[in-house]
Design a protein around this motif. Structure first.
Motif, PDB file in Angstrom:
ATOM      1  N   SER A 102       7.110  26.074 -65.878  1.00 63.94           N
ATOM      2  CA  SER A 102       7.923  24.860 -66.001  1.00 63.94           C
ATOM      3  C   SER A 102       8.541  24.749 -67.384  1.00 63.94           C
ATOM      4  CB  SER A 102       7.065  23.616 -65.725  1.00 63.94           C
ATOM      5  OG  SER A 102       6.574  23.622 -64.419  1.00 63.94           O
ATOM      6  N   ARG A 103       7.790  25.169 -68.392  1.00 62.91           N
ATOM      7  CA  ARG A 103       8.269  25.066 -69.768  1.00 62.91           C
ATOM      8  C   ARG A 103       9.345  26.101 -70.084  1.00 62.91           C
ATOM      9  NH1 ARG A 103       9.815  23.000 -74.583  1.00 62.91           N
ATOM     10  NH2 ARG A 103       9.513  24.508 -76.248  1.00 62.91           N
ATOM     11  N   PHE A 104       9.117  27.368 -69.692  1.00 66.88           N
ATOM     12  CA  PHE A 104      10.004  28.461 -70.114  1.00 66.88           C
ATOM     13  C   PHE A 104      10.987  28.918 -69.036  1.00 66.88           C
ATOM     14  CE2 PHE A 104       6.156  28.690 -72.751  1.00 66.88           C
ATOM     15  CZ  PHE A 104       6.724  28.582 -73.997  1.00 66.88           C
ATOM     16  N   VAL A 136       5.704  34.384 -75.625  1.00 65.26           N
ATOM     17  CA  VAL A 136       6.262  35.533 -74.923  1.00 65.26           C
ATOM     18  C   VAL A 136       5.236  36.659 -74.918  1.00 65.26           C
ATOM     19  CG1 VAL A 136       7.315  36.580 -76.974  1.00 65.26           C
ATOM     20  CG2 VAL A 136       8.306  37.028 -74.721  1.00 65.26           C
ATOM     21  N   THR A 137       5.256  37.460 -73.874  1.00 72.21           N
ATOM     22  CA  THR A 137       4.422  38.654 -73.791  1.00 72.21           C
ATOM     23  C   THR A 137       5.334  39.876 -73.741  1.00 72.21           C
ATOM     24  OG1 THR A 137       2.722  37.463 -72.564  1.00 72.21           O
ATOM     25  CG2 THR A 137       2.601  39.861 -72.529  1.00 72.21           C
ATOM     26  N   LEU A 138       5.172  40.755 -74.717  1.00 77.04           N
ATOM     27  CA  LEU A 138       5.952  41.992 -74.748  1.00 77.04           C
ATOM     28  C   LEU A 138       5.230  43.041 -73.913  1.00 77.04           C
ATOM     29  CD1 LEU A 138       6.759  42.044 -78.583  1.00 77.04           C
ATOM     30  CD2 LEU A 138       7.887  40.765 -76.751  1.00 77.04           C
ATOM     31  N   ILE A 139       5.939  43.657 -73.007  1.00 74.21           N
ATOM     32  CA  ILE A 139       5.345  44.625 -72.083  1.00 74.21           C
ATOM     33  C   ILE A 139       6.016  45.983 -72.248  1.00 74.21           C
ATOM     34  CG2 ILE A 139       4.747  42.783 -70.459  1.00 74.21           C
ATOM     35  CD1 ILE A 139       7.143  43.591 -68.763  1.00 74.21           C
ATOM     36  N   PRO A 140       5.412  47.062 -71.703  1.00 71.45           N
ATOM     37  CA  PRO A 140       6.018  48.398 -71.830  1.00 71.45           C
ATOM     38  C   PRO A 140       7.430  48.463 -71.250  1.00 71.45           C
ATOM     39  CG  PRO A 140       3.731  48.580 -71.123  1.00 71.45           C
ATOM     40  CD  PRO A 140       4.073  47.121 -71.094  1.00 71.45           C
TER      41      PRO A 140
END
Length: 410
Positions: A195-197, A114-118
């Protein structure tokens, strides 16, 4: 004279010791790995910490740190354990009008990522969710100002194979194509992450709160069923300016991680579920797989390809015990069973191939449609009017009942 020499002796010892230390430091510096000056400078400007070094399922990770003022901060969280992901490019090319039929495979996609963004970018995530299956992961990263070349996807190796529908049905993966360069590899791996998430909400979470002085904080609740082991937390503002830390994820007793599914689950739940479903399935003349598959998808969120493949061998156990008992009470027509078995042998070869060619939504709609039709037929046959008309079936059931009672007496 002797006293003079003794006077200089301490000085010589100091000089000699200094030379030894200098030489050791020089050797250490020469042996140390050289780093990119830009990356080193970028790392020095960013700091990141987490509140613990070990977490359990559904725990909340609290991340804090400091970055240059005025720059958006992103945080990448990735598990060390990976999972194999496959994708068939079967979309018609807009320019040529042809379908490429290329299999993309990578075993380097993290089991959890996962990438946490503002927080201020939450509207962009909502816009992506509104696109449903048509959203693009590479387009999303570009819109957010994130260069994927500096993130975990850039480290993945992607294999390509040129194939066709006939080749796939025949069991062939196709002809191996030339390796991709770095840019092509990143471009090809991002659709595998999708495809995975599946959902953009699982890959992008707007939870980073940045202050005017450059300090930032974020909270991430770890979902249930993710892999155990080491997780890397990387805070960055761009490709060069980033720094990382890590934590360990620990699973509770009775919960196992399944590598091919890329997820963990408590083993007691599936055990009880399989026991109850098998009793009902054998009663209906089946192994219970048609019930287990949707339950594994709905209750545990297992990937549809893994759910279908896992249920198949489990049905073998229920079928073996069911065949033994049905044969004992003389309820099996072997000629009819073997005739249909020959057709099922071919169907069992083609079915798994079709499973990996369709999406999860297609799988659910087709499977659900078949179950609805079967349920409708079964209910229709149990209506009082239908049962009254079918006297022959009533007689057969009576004969079966007599045979069963006779088998019990023996």
């Amino acid at each position: 004279m002797m006293l003079k020499k003794m006077y200089y002796l301490p000085g010589l010892v100091v000089v000699f010791a200094s030379l030894l230390v200098s030489d050791a430091l020089a050797r250490q510096d020469a042996a140390a790995p050289k780093s990119d000056g830009k990356s080193a400078a970028g790392s020095a400007r960013i700091a990141v910490q987490i509140d613990k070094t070990e977490y359990g399922q559904e725990a909340t990770v609290k991340i804090t740190g400091k970055a240059p003022k005025g720059k958006p901060v992103f945080i990448e969280v990735a598990s060390e354990k990976t999972v194999a992901v496959r994708r068939l490019d079967s979309k018609r090319d807009k320019e040529t009008g042809k379908i490429p039929y290329i299999f993309y495979t990578s075993e380097d996609v993290p089991a959890y990522y996962v990438t946490l963004i503002p927080k201020g970018m939450s509207d962009k995530v909502e816009a992506l969710k509104a696109q449903k299956d048509e959203w693009s992961y590479s387009g999303a990263l570009k819109d957010l100002g994130i260069d994927p070349a500096g993130l975990r996807p850039a480290a993945a190796k992607v294999e390509r194979r040129k194939t066709s529908i006939i080749a796939v049905i025949a069991g062939s993966r196709g002809k191996l194509m030339e390796p991709l360069d770095e840019k092509g590899s990143v471009k090809s791996v991002l659709p595998l992450y999708k495809s995975r998430f599946k959902s953009p909400a699982r890959l992008l979470k707007p939870v980073v709160d940045a202050k005017p002085d450059g300090s930032f904080e974020a909270s991430l609740k770890l979902p249930k069923g993710i892999a155990d082991g080491t997780y890397t937390v990387t805070a960055f503002t761009d490709k060069a300016a980033k720094t990382a830390t890590s934590f360990t994820m620990v699973l509770p007793a009775g919960t196992w991680y399944f590598k091919r599914a890329g997820m963990a689950m408590n083993i007691f739940g599936p055990f009880i579920m399989a026991l109850l479903v098998t009793m009902l399935g054998v009663l209906m003349g089946a192994g219970g797989g048609f019930i287990l598959t949707p339950l594994l998808l709905w209750v545990y969120g297992l990937p549809h390809t893994i759910a279908a493949g896992t249920v198949l061998p489990t049905v073998l156990f229920s079928q073996m015990s069911g065949i033994y008992n049905y044969n004992k009470i003389k309820f099996i027509s072997w000629k009819l069973g073997l005739t249909m078995g020959a057709a099922m042998l071919a169907g069992g070869f083609i079915g798994p191939v079709i499973t990996q060619l369709i999406s999860l939504s297609q799988y659910k709609s087709w499977f659900g449609g078949v179950l609805v039709i079967l349920a409708g037929l079964m209910l229709w046959q149990t209506l009082p009017a239908q049962m009254a008309r079918n006297k022959h079936e009533q007689e057969i059931l009576k004969q079966f009942k007599k045979k069963a009672e006779g088998a019990k007496k023996k």
